[in-house]
Scaffold this motif. Structure first.
Motif, PDB file in Angstrom:
ATOM      1  N   PRO A   1     -33.187  11.694  51.986  1.00 11.52           N
ATOM      2  CA  PRO A   1     -32.970  10.106  51.838  1.00 11.52           C
ATOM      3  C   PRO A   1     -32.673   9.726  50.534  1.00 11.52           C
ATOM      4  CG  PRO A   1     -34.762  10.797  53.361  1.00 11.52           C
ATOM      5  CD  PRO A   1     -34.514  12.169  52.617  1.00 11.52           C
ATOM      6  N   PHE A   2     -33.500  10.339  49.569  1.00  7.86           N
ATOM      7  CA  PHE A   2     -33.153   9.984  48.132  1.00  7.86           C
ATOM      8  C   PHE A   2     -31.954  10.301  47.676  1.00  7.86           C
ATOM      9  CE2 PHE A   2     -37.650  10.474  49.014  1.00  7.86           C
ATOM     10  CZ  PHE A   2     -38.039   9.248  48.618  1.00  7.86           C
ATOM     11  N   ILE A   3     -31.351  11.461  48.033  1.00  5.80           N
ATOM     12  CA  ILE A   3     -30.138  12.147  47.803  1.00  5.80           C
ATOM     13  C   ILE A   3     -29.112  10.893  48.027  1.00  5.80           C
ATOM     14  CG2 ILE A   3     -28.384  13.671  47.970  1.00  5.80           C
ATOM     15  CD1 ILE A   3     -30.637  15.881  47.993  1.00  5.80           C
ATOM     16  N   ARG A   4     -29.174  10.475  49.393  1.00  2.00           N
ATOM     17  CA  ARG A   4     -28.273   9.666  49.852  1.00  2.00           C
ATOM     18  C   ARG A   4     -28.200   8.060  49.281  1.00  2.00           C
ATOM     19  NH1 ARG A   4     -30.766  11.532  54.553  1.00  2.00           N
ATOM     20  NH2 ARG A   4     -29.415  12.959  55.733  1.00  2.00           N
ATOM     21  N   LYS A   5     -29.441   7.937  48.885  1.00  2.00           N
ATOM     22  CA  LYS A   5     -29.611   6.582  48.286  1.00  2.00           C
ATOM     23  C   LYS A   5     -29.391   6.618  46.790  1.00  2.00           C
ATOM     24  CE  LYS A   5     -32.418   2.362  48.147  1.00  2.00           C
ATOM     25  NZ  LYS A   5     -33.332   1.546  48.783  1.00  2.00           N
ATOM     26  N   TYR A   6     -29.835   7.619  46.062  1.00  4.44           N
ATOM     27  CA  TYR A   6     -29.490   7.702  44.847  1.00  4.44           C
ATOM     28  C   TYR A   6     -28.930   9.014  44.314  1.00  4.44           C
ATOM     29  CZ  TYR A   6     -33.786   4.513  45.384  1.00  4.44           C
ATOM     30  OH  TYR A   6     -34.606   3.521  45.547  1.00  4.44           O
TER      31      TYR A   6
ATOM     32  N   TYR B   1     -42.275   6.057  53.057  1.00  3.17           N
ATOM     33  CA  TYR B   1     -42.769   4.910  52.287  1.00  3.17           C
ATOM     34  C   TYR B   1     -42.258   4.731  50.624  1.00  3.17           C
ATOM     35  CZ  TYR B   1     -45.237   4.187  56.713  1.00  3.17           C
ATOM     36  OH  TYR B   1     -45.460   4.357  57.911  1.00  3.17           O
ATOM     37  N   GLY B   2     -41.736   6.123  50.399  1.00  3.57           N
ATOM     38  CA  GLY B   2     -41.485   6.114  48.743  1.00  3.57           C
ATOM     39  C   GLY B   2     -40.081   5.977  48.354  1.00  3.57           C
ATOM     40  N   ILE B   3     -39.160   5.570  49.378  1.00  3.09           N
ATOM     41  CA  ILE B   3     -37.827   5.502  48.932  1.00  3.09           C
ATOM     42  C   ILE B   3     -37.438   4.421  47.903  1.00  3.09           C
ATOM     43  CG2 ILE B   3     -37.028   3.738  50.841  1.00  3.09           C
ATOM     44  CD1 ILE B   3     -35.225   6.995  49.822  1.00  3.09           C
ATOM     45  N   GLU B   4     -38.428   3.289  47.732  1.00  7.69           N
ATOM     46  CA  GLU B   4     -38.209   2.406  46.688  1.00  7.69           C
ATOM     47  C   GLU B   4     -38.817   2.888  45.369  1.00  7.69           C
ATOM     48  OE1 GLU B   4     -35.904   0.104  47.013  1.00  7.69           O
ATOM     49  OE2 GLU B   4     -35.492   0.725  49.301  1.00  7.69           O
ATOM     50  N   CYS B   5     -39.480   3.875  45.335  1.00  8.98           N
ATOM     51  CA  CYS B   5     -40.284   4.341  43.866  1.00  8.98           C
ATOM     52  C   CYS B   5     -39.627   5.801  43.871  1.00  8.98           C
ATOM     53  CB  CYS B   5     -41.672   4.372  44.478  1.00  8.98           C
ATOM     54  SG  CYS B   5     -42.339   2.989  44.595  1.00  8.98           S
TER      55      CYS B   5
ATOM     56  N   MET C   1     -39.732  11.351  43.599  1.00 10.87           N
ATOM     57  CA  MET C   1     -39.258  12.779  43.056  1.00 10.87           C
ATOM     58  C   MET C   1     -40.344  13.734  42.540  1.00 10.87           C
ATOM     59  SD  MET C   1     -36.250  12.779  44.130  1.00 10.87           S
ATOM     60  CE  MET C   1     -35.107  13.746  43.533  1.00 10.87           C
ATOM     61  N   ASN C   2     -41.275  12.934  41.661  1.00 14.22           N
ATOM     62  CA  ASN C   2     -42.484  13.768  41.191  1.00 14.22           C
ATOM     63  C   ASN C   2     -43.179  14.386  42.159  1.00 14.22           C
ATOM     64  OD1 ASN C   2     -41.448  13.537  38.460  1.00 14.22           O
ATOM     65  ND2 ASN C   2     -42.777  11.656  38.242  1.00 14.22           N
ATOM     66  N   ALA C   3     -43.401  13.428  43.228  1.00 15.10           N
ATOM     67  CA  ALA C   3     -44.425  13.857  44.523  1.00 15.10           C
ATOM     68  C   ALA C   3     -43.447  15.077  45.271  1.00 15.10           C
ATOM     69  CB  ALA C   3     -44.613  12.846  45.514  1.00 15.10           C
ATOM     70  N   ILE C   4     -42.232  14.891  45.494  1.00 12.94           N
ATOM     71  CA  ILE C   4     -41.466  15.898  46.143  1.00 12.94           C
ATOM     72  C   ILE C   4     -41.563  17.439  45.058  1.00 12.94           C
ATOM     73  CG2 ILE C   4     -39.125  16.651  46.619  1.00 12.94           C
ATOM     74  CD1 ILE C   4     -38.706  13.522  47.458  1.00 12.94           C
ATOM     75  N   GLU C   5     -41.418  17.303  44.129  1.00  8.00           N
ATOM     76  CA  GLU C   5     -41.593  18.285  43.277  1.00  8.00           C
ATOM     77  C   GLU C   5     -42.950  19.005  43.374  1.00  8.00           C
ATOM     78  OE1 GLU C   5     -41.776  19.205  38.588  1.00  8.00           O
ATOM     79  OE2 GLU C   5     -40.123  17.894  39.229  1.00  8.00           O
TER      80      GLU C   5
END
Length: 158
Positions: A45-50, A18-22, A27-31
């Protein structure tokens, strides 16, 4: 990491779904998740999209005093991370990933060194021609941590 904080795994899954658009918030949450458990699956998924924006943050993680974040810098970018979908974003042009690994090649922490070695082993499977110059260059290093990484990474392949 793997004996406590299992309750954080669903939070990572929530961020992934649910966070892919934010991007920044996620990324702060992943950290923060990684400081307690691991974000290596969530970050893909974040690496793929951004890819470019992700690499900027991953470079900061690679330089972090927190070894969990340094490990995430390697694990998150692995092309064949076990139990995760293949990350083929950089298969044809791995140079940006190799720049991250350069920051980790002398890490003293075994947890990080194992990740970097496994990461190189992945590259030997998906784009051997691209990674061989890096391996040959690292073989000339006198740093014992780099030598350990190379020995482990190439134990089955070279």
């Amino acid at each position: 990491m793997f004996t406590h904080y299992y309750w954080i795994l669903p939070i990572g899954r929530f961020v992934e779904l649910y966070g892919i658009e934010c991007f920044s918030l996620s990324m702060n949450a992943i950290e923060e998740i990684t400081k307690r458990n691991t974000g290596e699956y969530v970050v893909r998924p974040f690496i793929r999209k951004y890819p470019e924006k992700s690499l900027e943050i991953i470079e900061k993680w690679a330089k972090s005093p927190n070894f969990h974040l340094r490990r995430l810098a390697s694990e998150g970018l692995r092309p064949k991370l076990p139990w995760a979908s293949k990350l083929d974003t950089f298969i044809e042009n791995p140079a940006p990933v190799f720049q991250i690994l350069e920051l980790l090649k002398e890490d003293e922490i075994l947890f990080v060194k194992k990740s970097v070695a496994n990461h190189l082993t992945d590259w030997l499977k998906v784009n051997k021609e691209a990674v061989l110059p890096l391996i040959h260059r690292w073989k000339t290093s006198e740093n014992p941590h780099t030598q350990w990484i190379i020995k482990r990474a190439t134990r089955k392949c070279l």
